[in-house]
Write an enzyme that holds these catalytic residues in place. Structure first.
Site, PDB file in Angstrom:
ATOM      1  N   SER A 214       3.245   0.148   8.165  1.00  0.00           N
ATOM      2  CA  SER A 214       4.450   0.979   8.238  1.00  0.00           C
ATOM      3  C   SER A 214       4.270   2.070   9.285  1.00  0.00           C
ATOM      4  CB  SER A 214       4.753   1.597   6.870  1.00  0.00           C
ATOM      5  OG  SER A 214       3.639   2.343   6.401  1.00  0.00           O
ATOM      6  N   GLU A 215       3.033   2.548   9.433  1.00  0.00           N
ATOM      7  CA  GLU A 215       2.680   3.533  10.450  1.00  0.00           C
ATOM      8  C   GLU A 215       1.379   3.064  11.110  1.00  0.00           C
ATOM      9  OE1 GLU A 215       3.657   7.856   9.284  1.00  0.00           O
ATOM     10  OE2 GLU A 215       3.158   6.874   7.387  1.00  0.00           O
TER      11      GLU A 215
ATOM     12  N   ARG B  18      -3.333  13.193   0.842  1.00  0.00           N
ATOM     13  CA  ARG B  18      -4.476  13.970   1.324  1.00  0.00           C
ATOM     14  C   ARG B  18      -5.509  14.261   0.231  1.00  0.00           C
ATOM     15  NH1 ARG B  18      -1.983  12.416   5.111  1.00  0.00           N
ATOM     16  NH2 ARG B  18      -1.155  13.626   6.876  1.00  0.00           N
ATOM     17  N   ARG B  19      -5.646  13.323  -0.686  1.00  0.00           N
ATOM     18  CA  ARG B  19      -6.643  13.503  -1.748  1.00  0.00           C
ATOM     19  C   ARG B  19      -7.672  12.361  -1.769  1.00  0.00           C
ATOM     20  NH1 ARG B  19      -3.252  15.879  -6.972  1.00  0.00           N
ATOM     21  NH2 ARG B  19      -1.836  17.247  -5.781  1.00  0.00           N
TER      22      ARG B  19
ATOM     23  N   TYR C 103      -4.276   2.760  10.028  1.00  0.00           N
ATOM     24  CA  TYR C 103      -5.310   1.808   9.637  1.00  0.00           C
ATOM     25  C   TYR C 103      -6.442   1.637  10.637  1.00  0.00           C
ATOM     26  CZ  TYR C 103      -2.210   0.811   5.803  1.00  0.00           C
ATOM     27  OH  TYR C 103      -1.430   0.945   4.680  1.00  0.00           O
TER      28      TYR C 103
ATOM     29  N   PHE D 187       4.860  -9.540   5.134  1.00  0.00           N
ATOM     30  CA  PHE D 187       4.394  -9.738   3.756  1.00  0.00           C
ATOM     31  C   PHE D 187       4.111  -8.394   3.104  1.00  0.00           C
ATOM     32  CE2 PHE D 187       0.902 -10.279   6.771  1.00  0.00           C
ATOM     33  CZ  PHE D 187      -0.052  -9.385   6.322  1.00  0.00           C
TER      34      PHE D 187
ATOM     35  N   LEU E  11      -5.907   6.851  -0.648  1.00  0.00           N
ATOM     36  CA  LEU E  11      -5.815   5.698   0.252  1.00  0.00           C
ATOM     37  C   LEU E  11      -7.194   5.212   0.651  1.00  0.00           C
ATOM     38  CD1 LEU E  11      -4.230   3.717   1.997  1.00  0.00           C
ATOM     39  CD2 LEU E  11      -4.183   5.454   3.802  1.00  0.00           C
TER      40      LEU E  11
ATOM     41  N   VAL F 147       0.848  -1.197   0.000  1.00  0.00           N
ATOM     42  CA  VAL F 147       0.000   0.000   0.000  1.00  0.00           C
ATOM     43  C   VAL F 147       0.882   1.244   0.000  1.00  0.00           C
ATOM     44  CG1 VAL F 147      -1.786   1.279   1.218  1.00  0.00           C
ATOM     45  CG2 VAL F 147      -1.806  -1.239   1.256  1.00  0.00           C
TER      46      VAL F 147
ATOM     47  N   VAL G 122       1.028   5.639  -1.546  1.00  0.00           N
ATOM     48  CA  VAL G 122       0.482   6.768  -2.297  1.00  0.00           C
ATOM     49  C   VAL G 122       1.639   7.696  -2.648  1.00  0.00           C
ATOM     50  CG1 VAL G 122      -1.068   8.770  -2.242  1.00  0.00           C
ATOM     51  CG2 VAL G 122      -1.766   6.621  -1.154  1.00  0.00           C
TER      52      VAL G 122
END
Length: 409
Positions: free
Chosen positions: A118-119, A90-91, A123, A409, A94, A82, A84
C-alpha cells in the site's frame, strides 16, 4: 506495554478482518469480496496482535506458486492483509509481525516471500525489493489506429458468459504462467477472483463481460472487460474498462485488442494493469495518445538466498561472488558464489573474494529479471568489487520477457 502475537483462530476472523478494514480507512469490503477473502484466508498462516481483548495488528500469507525466469513455478509466501490499528502505530507491532512471518516462511521451506505494498517505502527495511512494474494507459480509440498481424481476421471472436467461460479462460491462463516471470499459478479457489464483480464497485460500468478468441474450435485467448456508457452533446463517449486479457499467440492477442478498441459507442479503452512490454504498445499508431504510466507491483524477498537463486535460470553464463547484507534475516548474510546459465544454477557459501556487494533487497528487486543490477548500481545500491563482474551479473539476471503480476492479493 506488552502485546500477544498469536495465530488466527477461525472464530476470530470477522473481528480480525474488520480491524484490517479499519487500518485501511474503515470502508468495509462488499459482502461478495468479504466472503471470498474469508474462504481464501489460510488461518494457520495468519497472525494477529492483541492488546487485551482488542486486535491491533493483522498479517497473513497465502501459499502461492510463482513463475521465475526459466519457467519454473516455485513455492512463495504471498504476504497479505497487513495492518496496524491507528492507535498503536510506532510501537514495533509491524516489525514483530514481519519477524514472525519470515521465520515461519523459512521454517515452512519456502525460499521466497512476495507482497504488494500500500506504501512502497514500508517494506524495504524488511528486505523486500520492487521486482515488477505494471503499466496503466487509456487508448484514445478515436485518434489511434491498430496495425494487426497477418491472420488476425481468421481468429473467431465469441461473446460468452464469464462464469460459463471460466474453465476455458483458466486453461489459457494456466498455459501462460510459465512463459512470464512473476505470474501466479492459481490455486483452488483463486479462479473465482477474476469473476468477482460487486455491483457497488462497478462505478457506473456494466457487469463484467467476456469475449473468447477461438481457432479451430479451441479457445486461444480471452478478455474480461466492462463498458462504461457516457454521452456528451457530441454523442457517445463510452469507455471500455479492461479487467484481464490473455492469449496463446500474437495473432489471437491482436484480435482481442482490435475488438476492444472497436466496441460501438465507446471512444477509449482503459488499461489498469498490463506488462511493461505488452504488445498493445506496438499495435497502436500513436502511443502518446495512450498516456502510459508505470507503478510498482510485486515486491520480492529472498528468505533462503541460496535456494531462491538456484530456483531460477540465467539468460547468460554467470560465475560471481556476492557479498550480501541482510540485517533482518542474518542467515543470508555473507558471501555467496552463484554459478549458472539457462539450464540451472548452484549458489553456495564461499570464502572467496567478493565480486559484487549489495543487500538482499537489491537481489529481490533483480530476482525476476525486470530490474537490472546495473541500474541499481547507478543509484549507489550495488557496488562492483571486481571489474566486469557487475555487467556479467546484470546480463545474467535479466530475462527476455518482462515480469508481471497479473492480479493483486
Amino acid at each position: 506495554m506488552t502485546y500477544e502475537l498469536r495465530v488466527l483462530d477461525p472464530a476470530e476472523w470477522d473481528d480480525w478482518f474488520g480491524k484490517l478494514e479499519l487500518a485501511f480507512g474503515g470502508v468495509p469490503e462488499s459482502p461478495e469480496e468479504r466472503a471470498l477473502w474469508q474462504e481464501l484466508t489460510e488461518c494457520d498462516r495468519s497472525i494477529g496482535v492483541w492488546d487485551g481483548e482488542e486486535c491491533v495488528g493483522t498479517a497473513g500469507a497465502f501459499s502461492f506458486r510463482l513463475s521465475v525466469p526459466g519457467g519454473a513455478v516455485v513455492p512463495a509466501a504471498g504476504v497479505t492483509m497487513v495492518g496496524v490499528a491507528p492507535t498503536h502505530r510506532r510501537r514495533g507491532i509491524l516489525t514483530s509481525m514481519m519477524r514472525r512471518q519470515l521465520d515461519d516462511v523459512r521454517a515452512g521451506g519456502e525460499s521466497l516471500a512476495v507482497l504488494t505494498a500500500s506504501e512502497p517505502e514500508i517494506y524495504g527495511r524488511f528486505g523486500y525489493g520492487i521486482a515488477t512494474y505494471t503499466t496503466r494507459a487509456v487508448i484514445d480509440t478515436t485518434r489511434v489506429r491498430l496495425s494487426v498481424p497477418e491472420g488476425t481476421d481468421a481468429v473467431r471472436l465469441r461473446l460468452a458468459d464469464p462464469a460459463k467461460a471460466a474453465e476455458a479462460c483458466e486453461s489459457v491462463y494456466a498455459r501462460r504462467v510459465a512463459a512470464r516471470p512473476g505470474m501466479l499459478a492459481r490455486q483452488p479457489g483463486w479462479e473465482r477472483l477474476p469473476l468477482l464483480d460487486p455491483p457497488g464497485e462497478r462505478g457506473d460500468a456494466s457487469a463484467r463481460q467476456c469475449v473468447l478468441a477461438e481457432r479451430d474450435g479451441e479457445v486461444v485467448g480471452y478478455a474480461l472487460y466492462a463498458v462504461k456508457p457516457e454521452w456528451t452533446h457530441a454523442g457517445a463517449d463510452g469507455t471500455v474498462v479492461l479487467k484481464d486479457l490473455e492469449a496463446l499467440d500474437p495473432v489471437a492477442e491482436a484480435a482481442l485488442w482490435r475488438f476492444l478498441c472497436s466496441i460501438d459507442l465507446t471512444s477509449s479503452v482503459q488499461i489498469n494493469s498490463r506488462p511493461v512490454d505488452s504488445a498493445w504498445q506496438h499495435l497502436v499508431s500513436d502511443v502518446r495518445r495512450c498516456a502510459p504510466t508505470q507503478r510498482d507491483a510485486l515486491h520480492v524477498r529472498l528468505v533462503e538466498l541460496g535456494a531462491a537463486l538456484e530456483a531460477r535460470a540465467y539468460q547468460a553464463p554467470v560465475d560471481v561472488v556476492f557479498e550480501v547484507a541482510d540485517a533482518f534475516c542474518p542467515w543470508n548474510e555473507g558471501r555467496w558464489r552463484l554459478t549458472g546459465d539457462r539450464k540451472g544454477a548452484v549458489c553456495a557459501r564461499t570464502e572467496e573474494a567478493a565480486d559484487v556487494a549489495l543487500s538482499v533487497r537489491e537481489l529481490g528487486a533483480a530476482y525476476l529479471g525486470g530490474v537490472s543490477l546495473t541500474s541499481l548500481a547507478a543509484a549507489g545500491r550495488v557496488r562492483e568489487l571486481r571489474e566486469g563482474a557487475l555487467t556479467e551479473a546484470s546480463v545474467a539476471f535479466g530475462w527476455p520477457v518482462a515480469p508481471w503480476l497479473p492480479h493483486g492479493f
